[in-house]
Design a protein around this motif. Structure first.
Motif, short mmCIF file in Angstrom:
data_model
loop_
_atom_site.label_atom_id
_atom_site.label_comp_id
_atom_site.label_asym_id
_atom_site.label_seq_id
_atom_site.Cartn_x
_atom_site.Cartn_y
_atom_site.Cartn_z
N HIS A 92 -15.93 -76.06 42.38
CA HIS A 92 -16.49 -74.74 42.63
C HIS A 92 -17.60 -74.35 41.66
O HIS A 92 -18.35 -73.43 41.94
CB HIS A 92 -15.38 -73.69 42.59
CG HIS A 92 -14.28 -73.92 43.57
ND1 HIS A 92 -14.51 -74.22 44.89
CD2 HIS A 92 -12.92 -73.91 43.41
CE1 HIS A 92 -13.37 -74.38 45.51
NE2 HIS A 92 -12.39 -74.20 44.65
N TRP A 93 -17.68 -75.03 40.50
CA TRP A 93 -18.67 -74.64 39.49
C TRP A 93 -19.57 -75.76 38.99
O TRP A 93 -20.49 -75.52 38.20
CB TRP A 93 -17.97 -73.98 38.29
CG TRP A 93 -16.78 -74.71 37.74
CD1 TRP A 93 -15.47 -74.43 37.96
CD2 TRP A 93 -16.78 -75.85 36.85
NE1 TRP A 93 -14.65 -75.31 37.28
CE2 TRP A 93 -15.43 -76.18 36.59
CE3 TRP A 93 -17.79 -76.60 36.25
CZ2 TRP A 93 -15.07 -77.25 35.75
CZ3 TRP A 93 -17.45 -77.67 35.42
CH2 TRP A 93 -16.09 -77.98 35.19
N GLN A 94 -19.38 -76.98 39.46
CA GLN A 94 -20.16 -78.11 38.97
C GLN A 94 -21.68 -77.87 38.99
O GLN A 94 -22.36 -78.13 38.00
CB GLN A 94 -19.81 -79.38 39.76
CG GLN A 94 -20.72 -80.57 39.48
CD GLN A 94 -20.65 -81.06 38.04
OE1 GLN A 94 -19.57 -81.10 37.45
NE2 GLN A 94 -21.79 -81.41 37.47
N PRO A 95 -22.27 -77.37 40.08
CA PRO A 95 -23.73 -77.17 40.07
C PRO A 95 -24.19 -76.21 38.98
O PRO A 95 -25.31 -76.34 38.45
CB PRO A 95 -24.03 -76.60 41.46
CG PRO A 95 -22.89 -77.07 42.31
CD PRO A 95 -21.70 -77.04 41.41
N LEU A 96 -23.36 -75.25 38.62
CA LEU A 96 -23.74 -74.29 37.59
C LEU A 96 -23.74 -74.93 36.21
O LEU A 96 -24.51 -74.52 35.33
CB LEU A 96 -22.79 -73.09 37.62
CG LEU A 96 -22.68 -72.38 38.96
CD1 LEU A 96 -21.79 -71.16 38.84
CD2 LEU A 96 -24.05 -71.99 39.50
N LEU A 97 -22.90 -75.93 36.00
CA LEU A 97 -22.91 -76.64 34.72
C LEU A 97 -24.25 -77.33 34.50
O LEU A 97 -24.80 -77.31 33.40
CB LEU A 97 -21.76 -77.66 34.68
CG LEU A 97 -21.64 -78.50 33.41
CD1 LEU A 97 -21.45 -77.61 32.17
CD2 LEU A 97 -20.47 -79.48 33.53
N GLU A 98 -24.79 -77.93 35.55
CA GLU A 98 -26.09 -78.59 35.42
C GLU A 98 -27.17 -77.59 35.04
O GLU A 98 -28.04 -77.87 34.21
CB GLU A 98 -26.45 -79.29 36.74
CG GLU A 98 -25.49 -80.39 37.17
CD GLU A 98 -25.45 -81.54 36.17
OE1 GLU A 98 -26.45 -81.74 35.43
OE2 GLU A 98 -24.42 -82.24 36.12
N VAL A 99 -27.12 -76.41 35.63
CA VAL A 99 -28.10 -75.36 35.30
C VAL A 99 -27.96 -74.95 33.84
O VAL A 99 -28.97 -74.81 33.12
CB VAL A 99 -27.92 -74.14 36.22
CG1 VAL A 99 -28.80 -72.98 35.76
CG2 VAL A 99 -28.25 -74.51 37.66
N MET A 100 -26.74 -74.76 33.38
CA MET A 100 -26.55 -74.29 32.01
C MET A 100 -26.92 -75.36 30.99
O MET A 100 -27.32 -75.04 29.86
CB MET A 100 -25.10 -73.84 31.81
CG MET A 100 -24.72 -72.64 32.67
SD MET A 100 -25.95 -71.29 32.63
CE MET A 100 -25.84 -70.78 30.91
N MET A 101 -26.83 -76.62 31.36
CA MET A 101 -27.27 -77.66 30.43
C MET A 101 -28.81 -77.66 30.30
O MET A 101 -29.33 -78.02 29.25
CB MET A 101 -26.77 -79.03 30.89
CG MET A 101 -25.26 -79.21 30.72
SD MET A 101 -24.66 -78.99 29.00
CE MET A 101 -24.15 -77.26 29.01
N LEU A 102 -29.51 -77.23 31.32
CA LEU A 102 -30.95 -77.04 31.18
C LEU A 102 -31.25 -75.95 30.16
O LEU A 102 -32.18 -76.06 29.35
CB LEU A 102 -31.58 -76.68 32.53
CG LEU A 102 -31.59 -77.77 33.59
CD1 LEU A 102 -32.14 -77.21 34.90
CD2 LEU A 102 -32.41 -78.97 33.14
N TYR A 103 -30.45 -74.88 30.20
CA TYR A 103 -30.61 -73.81 29.21
C TYR A 103 -30.35 -74.34 27.81
O TYR A 103 -31.10 -74.04 26.86
CB TYR A 103 -29.65 -72.67 29.54
CG TYR A 103 -29.49 -71.67 28.42
CD1 TYR A 103 -30.44 -70.66 28.23
CD2 TYR A 103 -28.41 -71.73 27.54
CE1 TYR A 103 -30.32 -69.75 27.19
CE2 TYR A 103 -28.28 -70.82 26.50
CZ TYR A 103 -29.24 -69.84 26.33
OH TYR A 103 -29.11 -68.95 25.28
N LEU A 104 -29.29 -75.14 27.64
CA LEU A 104 -28.96 -75.66 26.32
C LEU A 104 -30.08 -76.58 25.81
O LEU A 104 -30.44 -76.54 24.63
CB LEU A 104 -27.63 -76.41 26.36
CG LEU A 104 -27.12 -76.92 25.01
CD1 LEU A 104 -26.83 -75.75 24.07
CD2 LEU A 104 -25.86 -77.77 25.21
#
Length: 224
Positions: free
Chosen positions: A129-141
């Motif tokens: 349910h949240w995997q795509p959002l992890l990829e986005v947040m790693m761009l932020y990091l």
């Protein structure tokens, strides 16, 4: 994708809400300690209603979210969920994939869904349910650490991300759920520093996690 993610999250949260008693509804949410469970649900419904109505002045600010709570403070949970269902199709339509890298209803719902799970002692939300959002947040990091020492992150399913410049100076092994929650400022500085780092992280690395800033209060960690 985001529209489907939001629709599914809305359904899951409504299922949780239908099971809650008065004590649970009055329970403080550790991730958003100014809100009870009922008030968090009021925000989710209010955000959807505002998106449908185009009432977006001050969107994402504390003033905007506080209005959601105040306007629905005396609305029963059943009626809140009925309101959310009535505007659901229109709310879904406001979520488009070009919002993936910015604030949107899907991200808000999925983040707060985990807030509810942690407040109520439920198991963590499934990774699907949240995997795509992890990829986005790693761009932020990566953006946060782009001028600092290198960091190589590995999660429990073999995904990895490289941040910073030069050869890896620090490695981190961490559960993907915890990584996402820290990225949304849902883990304290102490909890992040306690992860499996090698060598111990410099202070700037710990502070880089958290799109809403560094957190000092430890948060409940749900069972896997």
């Amino acid at each position: 994708m985001l529209e489907q993610m939001y629709r599914a999250a809305r359904g899951r949260v409504r299922e949780i809400a239908a099971t809650l008693d008065e004590e649970q509804l009055r329970r403080q949410v550790p991730a958003t300690p100014e809100w009870t469970v009922h008030e968090l649900l009021a925000h989710l419904v209010g955000g959807a209603a505002d998106a449908v109505a185009g009432r977006l002045d001050g969107v994402t600010t504390d003033r905007w979210t506080a209005r959601h709570v105040e306007e629905r403070r005396h609305t029963s949970t059943g009626e809140l969920m009925s309101q959310w269902e009535r505007i659901g199709v229109a709310a879904d339509a406001t979520v488009t994939d070009d919002q993936l890298y910015g604030p949107n209803l899907a991200v808000d719902a999925i983040c707060h869904e985990s807030d509810l799970h942690e407040a109520l002692g439920l198991a963590r939300v499934s990774r699907e349910h949240w995997q795509p959002l992890l990829e986005v947040m790693m761009l932020y990091l990566r953006k946060q650490l782009r001028h600092g020492s290198s960091l190589l992150i590995h999660d429990e399913v073999g995904q990895h991300w490289r941040c910073g410049s030069g050869p890896p100076a620090t490695s981190l092994r961490v559960d993907g759920y915890e990584l996402l929650r820290a990225s949304y400022s849902r883990r304290s500085r102490r909890q992040i520093a306690a992860w499996q780092w090698s060598p111990a992280p410099v202070e700037d690395m710990v502070h880089a996690f958290g799109v809403f800033g560094t957190r000092e209060d430890d948060q409940p960690i749900p069972r896997g």
